[in-house]
Design a protein around this motif. Structure first.
Motif, PDB file in Angstrom:
ATOM      1  N   TYR A   1       0.918  -1.126   0.247  1.00  0.00           N
ATOM      2  CA  TYR A   1      -0.052   0.039   0.068  1.00  0.00           C
ATOM      3  C   TYR A   1       0.995   1.266  -0.195  1.00  0.00           C
ATOM      4  O   TYR A   1       0.910   2.394  -0.641  1.00  0.00           O
TER       5      TYR A   1
ATOM      6  N   ARG B   1     -15.279  -7.866   5.162  1.00  0.00           N
ATOM      7  CA  ARG B   1     -14.631  -6.572   5.008  1.00  0.00           C
ATOM      8  C   ARG B   1     -14.613  -5.374   7.112  1.00  0.00           C
ATOM      9  O   ARG B   1     -13.880  -4.515   6.992  1.00  0.00           O
TER      10      ARG B   1
ATOM     11  N   SER C   1     -14.266  -0.078   3.001  1.00  0.00           N
ATOM     12  CA  SER C   1     -14.161  -0.506   1.201  1.00  0.00           C
ATOM     13  C   SER C   1     -12.949  -0.808   0.448  1.00  0.00           C
ATOM     14  O   SER C   1     -11.769  -0.642   1.671  1.00  0.00           O
TER      15      SER C   1
ATOM     16  N   ARG D   1     -10.442  -0.588  -2.399  1.00  0.00           N
ATOM     17  CA  ARG D   1      -8.942   0.798  -3.604  1.00  0.00           C
ATOM     18  C   ARG D   1      -8.726  -0.419  -4.412  1.00  0.00           C
ATOM     19  O   ARG D   1      -8.140  -1.074  -4.275  1.00  0.00           O
TER      20      ARG D   1
ATOM     21  N   CYS E   1      -6.401  -4.018  14.440  1.00  0.00           N
ATOM     22  CA  CYS E   1      -7.012  -3.832  13.107  1.00  0.00           C
ATOM     23  C   CYS E   1      -6.825  -1.664  13.931  1.00  0.00           C
ATOM     24  O   CYS E   1      -6.361  -0.964  12.952  1.00  0.00           O
TER      25      CYS E   1
ATOM     26  N   GLU F   1      -4.872   1.119  11.982  1.00  0.00           N
ATOM     27  CA  GLU F   1      -6.091   2.063  11.710  1.00  0.00           C
ATOM     28  C   GLU F   1      -5.462   3.483  12.458  1.00  0.00           C
ATOM     29  O   GLU F   1      -6.202   4.340  11.659  1.00  0.00           O
TER      30      GLU F   1
ATOM     31  N   PHE G   1      -5.079   5.329   3.051  1.00  0.00           N
ATOM     32  CA  PHE G   1      -5.392   3.797   2.639  1.00  0.00           C
ATOM     33  C   PHE G   1      -5.396   2.980   3.779  1.00  0.00           C
ATOM     34  O   PHE G   1      -5.316   1.674   3.729  1.00  0.00           O
TER      35      PHE G   1
ATOM     36  N   GLU H   1      -8.292   2.244   6.191  1.00  0.00           N
ATOM     37  CA  GLU H   1      -9.182   1.370   5.337  1.00  0.00           C
ATOM     38  C   GLU H   1      -9.043   0.335   3.949  1.00  0.00           C
ATOM     39  O   GLU H   1      -9.733  -0.797   4.776  1.00  0.00           O
ATOM     40  N   ALA H   2      -8.788   0.702   4.019  1.00  0.00           N
ATOM     41  CA  ALA H   2      -8.607  -0.603   2.080  1.00  0.00           C
ATOM     42  C   ALA H   2      -7.035  -1.335   2.653  1.00  0.00           C
ATOM     43  O   ALA H   2      -7.830  -2.629   2.472  1.00  0.00           O
ATOM     44  N   LEU H   3      -6.668  -1.046   3.746  1.00  0.00           N
ATOM     45  CA  LEU H   3      -5.913  -1.818   4.378  1.00  0.00           C
ATOM     46  C   LEU H   3      -5.698  -2.555   5.122  1.00  0.00           C
ATOM     47  O   LEU H   3      -5.786  -3.543   4.592  1.00  0.00           O
ATOM     48  N   VAL H   4      -6.761  -2.469   6.039  1.00  0.00           N
ATOM     49  CA  VAL H   4      -7.461  -3.388   6.954  1.00  0.00           C
ATOM     50  C   VAL H   4      -8.553  -4.111   6.906  1.00  0.00           C
ATOM     51  O   VAL H   4      -8.237  -5.254   7.103  1.00  0.00           O
ATOM     52  N   GLY H   5      -9.577  -3.631   5.448  1.00  0.00           N
ATOM     53  CA  GLY H   5     -10.167  -4.351   5.210  1.00  0.00           C
ATOM     54  C   GLY H   5      -9.416  -5.522   4.713  1.00  0.00           C
ATOM     55  O   GLY H   5     -10.256  -7.024   3.772  1.00  0.00           O
ATOM     56  N   ASP H   6      -8.274  -5.578   3.829  1.00  0.00           N
ATOM     57  CA  ASP H   6      -7.844  -6.110   2.797  1.00  0.00           C
ATOM     58  C   ASP H   6      -7.662  -7.452   3.710  1.00  0.00           C
ATOM     59  O   ASP H   6      -7.214  -9.080   3.220  1.00  0.00           O
ATOM     60  N   LEU H   7      -6.903  -6.902   4.880  1.00  0.00           N
ATOM     61  CA  LEU H   7      -6.136  -8.198   6.206  1.00  0.00           C
ATOM     62  C   LEU H   7      -7.432  -8.963   6.636  1.00  0.00           C
ATOM     63  O   LEU H   7      -6.830  -9.338   6.625  1.00  0.00           O
ATOM     64  N   ILE H   8      -8.717  -7.816   6.450  1.00  0.00           N
ATOM     65  CA  ILE H   8      -9.534  -8.160   7.192  1.00  0.00           C
ATOM     66  C   ILE H   8     -10.452 -10.197   6.164  1.00  0.00           C
ATOM     67  O   ILE H   8     -10.344 -11.057   6.912  1.00  0.00           O
ATOM     68  N   ASP H   9     -10.605  -9.722   5.016  1.00  0.00           N
ATOM     69  CA  ASP H   9     -10.701 -10.686   4.204  1.00  0.00           C
ATOM     70  C   ASP H   9      -9.558 -11.991   4.034  1.00  0.00           C
ATOM     71  O   ASP H   9     -10.180 -12.783   3.879  1.00  0.00           O
ATOM     72  N   GLU H  10      -8.725 -11.454   4.211  1.00  0.00           N
ATOM     73  CA  GLU H  10      -7.389 -12.964   3.905  1.00  0.00           C
ATOM     74  C   GLU H  10      -7.734 -13.105   5.230  1.00  0.00           C
ATOM     75  O   GLU H  10      -7.056 -14.143   5.414  1.00  0.00           O
TER      76      GLU H  10
ATOM     77  N   TRP I   1      -9.953 -14.370   6.943  1.00  0.00           N
ATOM     78  CA  TRP I   1     -11.107 -15.301   7.341  1.00  0.00           C
ATOM     79  C   TRP I   1     -11.385 -16.337   6.265  1.00  0.00           C
ATOM     80  O   TRP I   1     -11.428 -17.562   5.756  1.00  0.00           O
TER      81      TRP I   1
END
Lengths: 109, 191
Positions: A47, A70, A74, A76, B11, B15, B22, B24-33, B35
Motif C-alpha cells: 500500500y 471486510r 471499502s 480500493r 485493526c 487504523e 489507505f 481503510e483499504a489496508l485493514v479491509g484487505d487484511l480482514i478479507d485474507e 477469513w
C-alpha cells in the motif's frame, strides 16, 4: 517520468503485477507477486508503494463498495495509467541497454 | 463451535497509525485474507498471521514516510515538538525535585505520569501540524530512551515499570493519543 529517474525494484514489480491484473486491490497484487516471484511482501509495503506510485501519477485508484466481510470497510481498486506504462517502458529500455552484450556473462556463474 | 474474529487491537493499531488515504483499504484487505486463512487453515493460525502482518506493516510505513515527498518538513516538525516536550519534562522534574522530598512516593510516580501526559500532548499537537510526523516523534522518544537506559544516566537503577513506560507506552502514546482525540472529536460532531 524524468530523464534518468528509474523505478525502484518494488515499484517496478508492482507496476508489472498491475499490468497483468489490469484492475486489482492491494491483496490481489500481493498474491500475484508472491505467486510469480516467491517474494512475500508485507501488505503495508504494497500500500505504501501504491500510494507513492499514485502520487507520481503512474497508477490511479477508485473506491469500491464496502462489504460486511471486510467489517464495512471499502476496497480500493488500482489501475495502471498511461504514465505508469511509459515508466515501465523506460525501465525496460534502460535494463535492455545496460545488459546488452553482457547477457552471456550474466548467465555464467 | 467457538466464534472467532480478526484481532480488534491489531485493526485499531493499524487504523490509528496508517494515513487516512489507505488505512481503510489496508485493514479491509487484511480482514478479507484473515477469513480466507481462518477457513483454510485454522482461526489461531490466521490470528497469528494477522498480528505478524501488523508488525511487518509498521517498518514499511516508516520507510514510506522517509521516501515520500515532504519527509524533511515532517522530521523538522517532529524534532521541534520533541525539543519542546523535553524542555517541559525537565521543567516538571525540577519542580518535583524542589517541592517533594526524595523519600516521597509522589516523586516516584509523578515523573512517568508527566512523561505520558507530555508525549500524549506532543502527539496531539504534532498530529494537528503534520499527521504523518507522529511516527518520527515516536521514534525519537523510543530511541532517546534506549540511549538513556543504555548509558545508565541514573546512579540508582530505575524500576522495571519506568523502562516499560519509557520504551513502550511513551512511543505508543504519541501514536494513539491523536487517534483517540480524532475519534472523540468525530463523535462529538456526530452528536
Amino acid at each position: 517520468m524524468k530523464r534518468g529517474e528509474l523505478l525502484g525494484s518494488l515499484e517496478h514489480i508492482l507496476l508489472l503485477a498491475l499490468m497483468r491484473l489490469e484492475e486489482a486491490h492491494g491483496m490481489d497484487i500481493r498474491r500475484e507477486i508472491e505467486a510469480r516471484t516467491g517474494r512475500d511482501i508485507s501488505i503495508g509495503a504494497v500500500y505504501a508503494t501504491l500510494e507513492r506510485l499514485e502520487e507520481k501519477g503512474y497508477v490511479s485508484s477508485f473506491i469500491a463498495e464496502a462489504t460486511p466481510e471486510r467489517g464495512g470497510r471499502s476496497k480500493r481498486i488500482f489501475q495502471l495509467r498511461a504514465a505508469g506504462k511509459r515508466a515501465l517502458q523506460v525501465s525496460e529500455e534502460t535494463i535492455r541497454s545496460m545488459t546488452a552484450g553482457i547477457k552471456v556473462r550474466l548467465n555464467t556463474t | 463451535m467457538r466464534s472467532y474474529s480478526p484481532p480488534i487491537l491489531a485493526c485499531w493499531i493499524l487504523e490509528s497509525i496508517f494515513p487516512v488515504s489507505f488505512r481503510e483499504a489496508l485493514v479491509g484487505d487484511l480482514i478479507d485474507e484473515y477469513w480466507l486463512r481462518a477457513r483454510s487453515t485454522s482461526p489461531r493460525a490466521a490470528w497469528i498471521w494477522f498480528w505478524g502482518e501488523t508488525c511487518r506493516a509498521i517498518p514499511s510505513l516508516i520507510w514510506s514516510l522517509l521516501r515520500c515527498r515532504g519527509w524533511f518538513t515532517r522530521l523538522v516538525a517532529a524534532l521541534a515538538v520533541y525539543i519542546t516536550m523535553v524542555i517541559l519534562m525537565f521543567s516538571a522534574d525540577i519542580v518535583i525535585a524542589r517541592y517533594l522530598s526524595p523519600g516521597q512516593k509522589a516523586q516516584l510516580i509523578l515523573p512517568p505520569i508527566i512523561f505520558l501526559l507530555t508525549t500524549a500532548a506532543g502527539g496531539c499537537v504534532l498530529a494537528r501540524i503534520r499527521r504523518q510526523a507522529t511516527m518520527f516523534l515516536a521514534l525519537f522518544v523510543m530511541s532517546t530512551n534506549i540511549v538513556l537506559f543504555a548509558v545508565r544516566i541514573c546512579s540508582i537503577p530505575p524500576p522495571w515499570w519506568y523502562q516499560l513506560t519509557a520504551l513502550i507506552f511513551g512511543p505508543a502514546t504519541v501514536l494513539i493519543a491523536p487517534a483517540i482525540l480524532e475519534r472523540a472529536n468525530s463523535r462529538s460532531f456526530a452528536i
